[in-house]
Design a protein around this motif. Structure first.
Motif, PDB file in Angstrom:
ATOM      1  N   GLN B 131       7.916 -57.035 -49.911  1.00  0.00           N
ATOM      2  CA  GLN B 131       8.620 -57.809 -48.894  1.00  0.00           C
ATOM      3  C   GLN B 131       7.998 -59.169 -48.709  1.00  0.00           C
ATOM      4  OE1 GLN B 131       8.614 -55.595 -45.333  1.00  0.00           O
ATOM      5  NE2 GLN B 131      10.658 -54.765 -45.638  1.00  0.00           N
ATOM      6  N   GLY B 132       8.865 -60.168 -48.470  1.00  0.00           N
ATOM      7  CA  GLY B 132       8.342 -61.479 -48.069  1.00  0.00           C
ATOM      8  C   GLY B 132       7.767 -62.308 -49.190  1.00  0.00           C
ATOM      9  N   THR B 133       8.219 -62.091 -50.427  1.00  0.00           N
ATOM     10  CA  THR B 133       7.710 -62.962 -51.491  1.00  0.00           C
ATOM     11  C   THR B 133       8.529 -64.237 -51.535  1.00  0.00           C
ATOM     12  OG1 THR B 133       9.228 -62.089 -53.120  1.00  0.00           O
ATOM     13  CG2 THR B 133       7.144 -60.958 -52.858  1.00  0.00           C
ATOM     14  N   PRO B 134       7.905 -65.349 -51.846  1.00  0.00           N
ATOM     15  CA  PRO B 134       8.639 -66.604 -51.965  1.00  0.00           C
ATOM     16  C   PRO B 134       9.620 -66.540 -53.147  1.00  0.00           C
ATOM     17  CG  PRO B 134       6.270 -66.998 -51.990  1.00  0.00           C
ATOM     18  CD  PRO B 134       6.472 -65.525 -52.050  1.00  0.00           C
ATOM     19  N   VAL B 135      10.780 -67.154 -53.000  1.00  0.00           N
ATOM     20  CA  VAL B 135      11.854 -66.989 -53.975  1.00  0.00           C
ATOM     21  C   VAL B 135      11.482 -67.400 -55.398  1.00  0.00           C
ATOM     22  CG1 VAL B 135      14.207 -67.656 -54.530  1.00  0.00           C
ATOM     23  CG2 VAL B 135      13.579 -67.147 -52.188  1.00  0.00           C
ATOM     24  N   PRO B 136      10.761 -68.505 -55.631  1.00  0.00           N
ATOM     25  CA  PRO B 136      10.466 -68.856 -57.042  1.00  0.00           C
ATOM     26  C   PRO B 136       9.599 -67.834 -57.753  1.00  0.00           C
ATOM     27  CG  PRO B 136      10.062 -70.724 -55.593  1.00  0.00           C
ATOM     28  CD  PRO B 136      10.246 -69.532 -54.716  1.00  0.00           C
ATOM     29  N   LEU B 137       8.876 -67.013 -56.992  1.00  0.00           N
ATOM     30  CA  LEU B 137       7.960 -66.075 -57.643  1.00  0.00           C
ATOM     31  C   LEU B 137       8.648 -64.798 -58.085  1.00  0.00           C
ATOM     32  CD1 LEU B 137       4.690 -66.121 -55.542  1.00  0.00           C
ATOM     33  CD2 LEU B 137       4.925 -66.617 -57.942  1.00  0.00           C
ATOM     34  N   ILE B 138       9.928 -64.610 -57.708  1.00  0.00           N
ATOM     35  CA  ILE B 138      10.558 -63.297 -57.876  1.00  0.00           C
ATOM     36  C   ILE B 138      10.603 -62.814 -59.323  1.00  0.00           C
ATOM     37  CG2 ILE B 138      12.748 -62.088 -57.689  1.00  0.00           C
ATOM     38  CD1 ILE B 138      13.104 -63.179 -54.984  1.00  0.00           C
ATOM     39  N   PRO B 139      11.030 -63.615 -60.316  1.00  0.00           N
ATOM     40  CA  PRO B 139      11.128 -63.056 -61.680  1.00  0.00           C
ATOM     41  C   PRO B 139       9.788 -62.572 -62.197  1.00  0.00           C
ATOM     42  CG  PRO B 139      12.273 -65.141 -61.556  1.00  0.00           C
ATOM     43  CD  PRO B 139      11.503 -65.007 -60.290  1.00  0.00           C
ATOM     44  N   MET B 140       8.734 -63.386 -61.976  1.00  0.00           N
ATOM     45  CA  MET B 140       7.437 -62.991 -62.493  1.00  0.00           C
ATOM     46  C   MET B 140       6.937 -61.732 -61.814  1.00  0.00           C
ATOM     47  SD  MET B 140       4.223 -65.465 -62.964  1.00  0.00           S
ATOM     48  CE  MET B 140       3.618 -65.121 -61.333  1.00  0.00           C
ATOM     49  N   LEU B 141       7.215 -61.630 -60.527  1.00  0.00           N
ATOM     50  CA  LEU B 141       6.711 -60.475 -59.784  1.00  0.00           C
ATOM     51  C   LEU B 141       7.399 -59.192 -60.230  1.00  0.00           C
ATOM     52  CD1 LEU B 141       4.515 -60.518 -57.794  1.00  0.00           C
ATOM     53  CD2 LEU B 141       6.166 -60.291 -55.974  1.00  0.00           C
ATOM     54  N   ILE B 142       8.698 -59.310 -60.568  1.00  0.00           N
ATOM     55  CA  ILE B 142       9.393 -58.104 -61.023  1.00  0.00           C
ATOM     56  C   ILE B 142       8.808 -57.619 -62.343  1.00  0.00           C
ATOM     57  CG2 ILE B 142      11.578 -57.244 -61.887  1.00  0.00           C
ATOM     58  CD1 ILE B 142      12.957 -58.436 -59.699  1.00  0.00           C
ATOM     59  N   ILE B 143       8.481 -58.590 -63.210  1.00  0.00           N
ATOM     60  CA  ILE B 143       7.880 -58.197 -64.489  1.00  0.00           C
ATOM     61  C   ILE B 143       6.538 -57.517 -64.253  1.00  0.00           C
ATOM     62  CG2 ILE B 143       6.928 -59.064 -66.644  1.00  0.00           C
ATOM     63  CD1 ILE B 143       9.011 -61.176 -66.656  1.00  0.00           C
ATOM     64  N   ILE B 144       5.771 -58.088 -63.328  1.00  0.00           N
ATOM     65  CA  ILE B 144       4.451 -57.517 -63.070  1.00  0.00           C
ATOM     66  C   ILE B 144       4.571 -56.117 -62.479  1.00  0.00           C
ATOM     67  CG2 ILE B 144       2.404 -57.775 -61.644  1.00  0.00           C
ATOM     68  CD1 ILE B 144       2.554 -60.708 -62.046  1.00  0.00           C
ATOM     69  N   GLU B 145       5.524 -55.935 -61.586  1.00  0.00           N
ATOM     70  CA  GLU B 145       5.662 -54.618 -60.976  1.00  0.00           C
ATOM     71  C   GLU B 145       6.141 -53.588 -61.992  1.00  0.00           C
ATOM     72  OE1 GLU B 145       5.212 -53.425 -57.824  1.00  0.00           O
ATOM     73  OE2 GLU B 145       4.332 -55.287 -57.122  1.00  0.00           O
ATOM     74  N   SER B 148       3.217 -52.601 -64.020  1.00  0.00           N
ATOM     75  CA  SER B 148       2.297 -51.735 -63.280  1.00  0.00           C
ATOM     76  C   SER B 148       2.880 -50.352 -63.100  1.00  0.00           C
ATOM     77  CB  SER B 148       1.961 -52.356 -61.931  1.00  0.00           C
ATOM     78  OG  SER B 148       2.908 -51.976 -60.972  1.00  0.00           O
ATOM     79  N   LEU B 149       4.204 -50.248 -63.091  1.00  0.00           N
ATOM     80  CA  LEU B 149       4.795 -48.911 -63.004  1.00  0.00           C
ATOM     81  C   LEU B 149       4.578 -48.143 -64.292  1.00  0.00           C
ATOM     82  CD1 LEU B 149       6.670 -46.996 -61.371  1.00  0.00           C
ATOM     83  CD2 LEU B 149       8.502 -47.853 -62.776  1.00  0.00           C
ATOM     84  N   PHE B 150       4.772 -48.801 -65.435  1.00  0.00           N
ATOM     85  CA  PHE B 150       4.662 -48.075 -66.694  1.00  0.00           C
ATOM     86  C   PHE B 150       3.236 -47.795 -67.088  1.00  0.00           C
ATOM     87  CE2 PHE B 150       8.729 -47.179 -68.128  1.00  0.00           C
ATOM     88  CZ  PHE B 150       9.572 -48.171 -67.682  1.00  0.00           C
ATOM     89  N   ILE B 151       2.306 -48.496 -66.446  1.00  0.00           N
ATOM     90  CA  ILE B 151       0.917 -48.241 -66.783  1.00  0.00           C
ATOM     91  C   ILE B 151       0.379 -47.053 -66.002  1.00  0.00           C
ATOM     92  CG2 ILE B 151      -0.966 -49.342 -65.511  1.00  0.00           C
ATOM     93  CD1 ILE B 151      -1.349 -51.168 -67.691  1.00  0.00           C
ATOM     94  N   GLN B 152       1.119 -46.575 -64.991  1.00  0.00           N
ATOM     95  CA  GLN B 152       0.596 -45.484 -64.165  1.00  0.00           C
ATOM     96  C   GLN B 152       0.220 -44.226 -64.935  1.00  0.00           C
ATOM     97  OE1 GLN B 152       3.419 -44.949 -61.042  1.00  0.00           O
ATOM     98  NE2 GLN B 152       2.278 -46.242 -59.622  1.00  0.00           N
ATOM     99  N   PRO B 153       1.084 -43.665 -65.821  1.00  0.00           N
ATOM    100  CA  PRO B 153       0.640 -42.446 -66.508  1.00  0.00           C
ATOM    101  C   PRO B 153      -0.537 -42.685 -67.438  1.00  0.00           C
ATOM    102  CG  PRO B 153       2.674 -43.211 -67.470  1.00  0.00           C
ATOM    103  CD  PRO B 153       2.430 -44.057 -66.263  1.00  0.00           C
ATOM    104  N   MET B 154      -0.544 -43.854 -68.117  1.00  0.00           N
ATOM    105  CA  MET B 154      -1.681 -44.164 -68.985  1.00  0.00           C
ATOM    106  C   MET B 154      -2.968 -44.216 -68.176  1.00  0.00           C
ATOM    107  SD  MET B 154      -0.417 -44.482 -71.916  1.00  0.00           S
ATOM    108  CE  MET B 154       1.284 -44.044 -72.133  1.00  0.00           C
ATOM    109  N   ALA B 155      -2.871 -44.860 -66.994  1.00  0.00           N
ATOM    110  CA  ALA B 155      -4.076 -44.974 -66.171  1.00  0.00           C
ATOM    111  C   ALA B 155      -4.549 -43.613 -65.710  1.00  0.00           C
ATOM    112  CB  ALA B 155      -3.796 -45.878 -64.970  1.00  0.00           C
ATOM    113  N   LEU B 156      -3.614 -42.733 -65.333  1.00  0.00           N
ATOM    114  CA  LEU B 156      -3.988 -41.394 -64.903  1.00  0.00           C
ATOM    115  C   LEU B 156      -4.737 -40.656 -65.994  1.00  0.00           C
ATOM    116  CD1 LEU B 156      -0.871 -40.026 -63.006  1.00  0.00           C
ATOM    117  CD2 LEU B 156      -3.143 -40.227 -62.129  1.00  0.00           C
TER     118      LEU B 156
END
Lengths: 76, 226
Positions: B131-145, B148-156
């Motif tokens: 919530q509350g991210t500035p609009v220009p940052l949205i595409p990069m943040l979605i990629i990062i998220e 980070s989602l797909f790295i969860q099982p590897m990290a476990l």
């Protein structure tokens, strides 16, 4: 034991070696140990410790080949 | 020394037979079951521990999440007992193999994510954007998220493998160092003390399972928030 040593060969021939028989044998052995050492009113830690010691011994036998080199010898 | 160090992590076979099946099934005989109300000491202790863990772990879930309790309690008991059994001398610990940890991590994580996507699609997709991210940052943040989602099982999986393996290796190394220093015998007492402390800290491998199941739990909770 109820089987004498001289009768051992003839007793083994009467045993049931089907998978069901082997499973039954393991089940009987497990139940015998469990009821003697663990399923008692004041069971102690020795009941579990004997199983752990047997497991350690078994693992030692499995890895003996690699452990042979670590003995104190002048010439290996 | 180099070859001996990693020899304890080879999958044990007995003349070509995979003994690893017996070793993975070994913790099973330490956890008996009974139908009675008043049981023996070992069983009472185990039931009390399981009750404690269950209450602590399932408190924050709703009814839908609590249907996973059998799976999660079996998971924590299996990993805990396997790690603790591996601390005995000469034993083989199955959780040092990355293959087994991946086999545990990937299906559980995938189940939680897919369940979240099926039942609450909008809410699951909304996790990708805080919530509350500035609009220009949205595409990069979605990629990062997404990463980070797909790295969860590897990290476990890698977390569990690396921790247990590193602990075992350290014990081997420091034990060997102590034996070598015994003939020199000047810092022997110091090194033996380090071994003792390290072993005690390593017994917090049980805490590692806590970390495993908790991380899994957090993921399940976030996705299946019915």
């Amino acid at each position: 034991m109820d089987v004498k040593l001289g009768e051992l060969s003839s007793w083994i021939l009467t045993r049931d070696f089907t998978p069901k028989g082997i499973t039954g044998a393991f089940q009987r052995g497990y139940n015998r140990y469990y009821n003697k050492y663990i399923n008692v009113r004041k069971g102690s830690i020795a009941g579990v410790n004997m199983v752990l010691a047997a497991y350690v011994l078994f693992s030692y036998c499995l890895s003996y080949k690699e452990l042979k080199h670590e003995r104190r010898r002048k010439y290996h | 020394m180099n070859e001996n160090l990693f020899a304890s992590f080879i999958t044990p076979t007995l003349m070509g037979l995979p003994v690893i099946i017996l070793i993975v099934a070994m913790p099973n005989i330490f956890i008996p079951s009974s139908n009675r109300l008043l049981t023996n000491r070992v069983l009472t202790l185990q039931r009390w521990l399981i009750q404690l863990i269950l209450k602590q772990m399932m408190a924050m879930h709703n009814n839908k999440g609590r249907s996973w309790s059998l799976m999660l309690i079996s998971l924590i008991i299996f990993i805990g007992s396997t790690n603790l059994l591996g601390l005995s001398p000469h034993t083989f610990t199955p959780t040092t193999q990355l293959s087994m940890n991946l086999g545990m991590a990937i299906p559980l994580w995938a189940g939680a994510v897919i369940l979240g996507f099926r039942h609450k699609t909008k809410s699951s997709l909304a996790h990708f954007l805080p919530q509350g991210t500035p609009v220009p940052l949205i595409p990069m943040l979605i990629i990062i998220e997404t990463i980070s989602l797909f790295i969860q099982p590897m990290a476990l999986a890698v977390r569990l493998t690396a921790n247990i393996t590193a602990g075992h290796l350290l014990i081997h190394l420091i034990g060997g160092a102590t034996l070598a220093l015994l003939s020199i015998s000047v810092p022997t007492a110091l090194v033996t003390l380090i071994i003792l402390i390290l072993l005690t800290i390593l017994e917090f491998a049980v805490a590692l399972i806590q970390a495993y199941v908790f991380t899994l739990l957090v993921s399940l909770y976030l996705h299946d928030n019915a």
